[in-house]
Write a protein that holds these residues in place. Structure first.
Motif, PDB file in Angstrom:
ATOM      1  N   LYS A  17       0.796  -1.232   0.000  1.00  0.00           N
ATOM      2  CA  LYS A  17       0.000   0.000   0.000  1.00  0.00           C
ATOM      3  C   LYS A  17       0.827   1.279   0.000  1.00  0.00           C
ATOM      4  CE  LYS A  17      -3.804   2.214   2.490  1.00  0.00           C
ATOM      5  NZ  LYS A  17      -4.665   2.343   1.314  1.00  0.00           N
ATOM      6  N   TYR A  18       1.900   1.330   0.782  1.00  0.00           N
ATOM      7  CA  TYR A  18       2.688   2.555   0.915  1.00  0.00           C
ATOM      8  C   TYR A  18       4.055   2.440   0.230  1.00  0.00           C
ATOM      9  CZ  TYR A  18      -0.861   3.626   4.413  1.00  0.00           C
ATOM     10  OH  TYR A  18      -2.056   3.852   5.059  1.00  0.00           O
ATOM     11  N   ALA A  19       4.159   1.554  -0.737  1.00  0.00           N
ATOM     12  CA  ALA A  19       5.436   1.336  -1.428  1.00  0.00           C
ATOM     13  C   ALA A  19       5.784   2.522  -2.331  1.00  0.00           C
ATOM     14  CB  ALA A  19       5.369   0.059  -2.257  1.00  0.00           C
ATOM     15  N   TYR A  20       7.075   2.627  -2.632  1.00  0.00           N
ATOM     16  CA  TYR A  20       7.586   3.635  -3.568  1.00  0.00           C
ATOM     17  C   TYR A  20       8.295   2.954  -4.728  1.00  0.00           C
ATOM     18  CZ  TYR A  20       6.820   7.296  -0.086  1.00  0.00           C
ATOM     19  OH  TYR A  20       6.236   8.161   0.800  1.00  0.00           O
ATOM     20  N   ASP A  21       8.128   3.524  -5.924  1.00  0.00           N
ATOM     21  CA  ASP A  21       8.962   3.172  -7.068  1.00  0.00           C
ATOM     22  C   ASP A  21       9.797   4.389  -7.416  1.00  0.00           C
ATOM     23  OD1 ASP A  21       8.008   0.618  -7.250  1.00  0.00           O
ATOM     24  OD2 ASP A  21       6.731   0.963  -8.987  1.00  0.00           O
ATOM     25  N   LEU A  22      11.104   4.172  -7.572  1.00  0.00           N
ATOM     26  CA  LEU A  22      12.045   5.258  -7.829  1.00  0.00           C
ATOM     27  C   LEU A  22      12.861   4.962  -9.075  1.00  0.00           C
ATOM     28  CD1 LEU A  22      13.556   5.557  -4.223  1.00  0.00           C
ATOM     29  CD2 LEU A  22      11.670   6.890  -5.129  1.00  0.00           C
TER      30      LEU A  22
END
Length: 268
Positions: free
Chosen positions: A117-122
């Motif tokens: 739910k709170y993941a990041y893609d960078l």
């Protein structure tokens, strides 16, 4: 008019009457531009209603101006959020850009999956491009082979290092996380960094690491169409049905979202 503006691939996946039903269900009216993300051949615009209850995300091809993606939905923000116990850095040593991140589906496609739910893609971009040349090989991409570091002190609990990198534009649906590192930071608090380069991970299970220690290199393994990293914190060491993503409290950032440029640990 909107339907005729869809690009041909998008148009082949939805009928005009289906699009009409979606638009008629949408209750947002007066909107303001919230954010935009320009990368390579496309621009993604995000608009929020003035009451902040509804949102529209539209992705447009820069040269053809055709619509590549369209999302209309209520924001449904949670009143209570599941925060991390500790503060973290992003697992990077230089500036990267957030391409997915935030609390709602309008800014973060992970947000409807409890385990992510709170993941990041960078990724890394220069002048709104993520690659040089024609982008057909991983070596063309600025993020490929860049150093990935520990986001906080902890103990390595799991590593996968053997998944081959994808050709850009292709994805490995059978090994979603690709090469990854999982670190235990405390009771029911584990970080996951995914999509490492094949055989680039330098740490092993049981090894202690400190914030900023080198873990490996960014790759394009797993469910990844171009070199980038996926970063999240969760309550278990496994992406299982019991896994819940935690909203990350950062040491040096406040609620980064899509489009934000975030600094590396070497700058602190």
């Amino acid at each position: 008019m909107i339907y005729q503006s869809l690009d041909e691939e998008f148009k082949s996946k939805i009928k005009k009457r289906q699009l009409k039903k979606i638009i008629l269900k949408y209750k947002g009216h007066s909107h303001e531009l919230f954010n935009q993300l320009e990368l390579n051949d496309s621009i993604r615009y995000i608009y929020l209603s003035k009451d902040n209850n509804w949102g529209v995300a539209i992705t447009i091809h820069k040269s053809t101006t055709k619509i590549l993606g369209l999302l209309l939905l209520p924001l449904n923000k949670e009143q209570e959020q599941f925060f991390t116990d500790f503060n973290y850095f992003m697992p990077i040593d230089r500036e990267w850009k957030v391409v997915w991140g935030g609390d709602t589906l309008i800014t973060n496609y992970h947000s409807n999956i409890p385990a992510q739910k709170y993941a990041y893609d960078l990724l890394i971009e220069k002048e709104n491009k993520t690659y040089l040349n024609d982008g057909t090989i991983n070596e063309d991409y600025f993020a490929f082979e860049q150093t990935i570091v520990a986001p906080r002190s902890g103990v390595i609990v799991d590593v996968r290092n053997s998944v081959k990198d994808n050709q850009p534009g292709m994805m490995n649906e059978n090994q979603v996380t690709g090469n990854y590192v999982i670190i235990r930071h405390g009771e029911q608090e584990y970080s996951l960094i995914a999509h490492f380069m094949h055989n680039s991970i330098l740490v092993t299970p049981g090894q202690s690491v400190k914030s900023g220690d080198i873990l490996g290199k960014c790759g394009n393994s797993g469910h990844s169409s171009e070199p980038h990293i996926h970063f999240q914190v969760m309550n278990t060491p496994l992406l299982s049905e019991d896994c819940l993503s935690k909203k990350i409290k950062f040491e040096n950032l406040k609620d980064p979202i899509i489009g934000d440029v975030v600094p590396g640990q070497s700058e602190y």
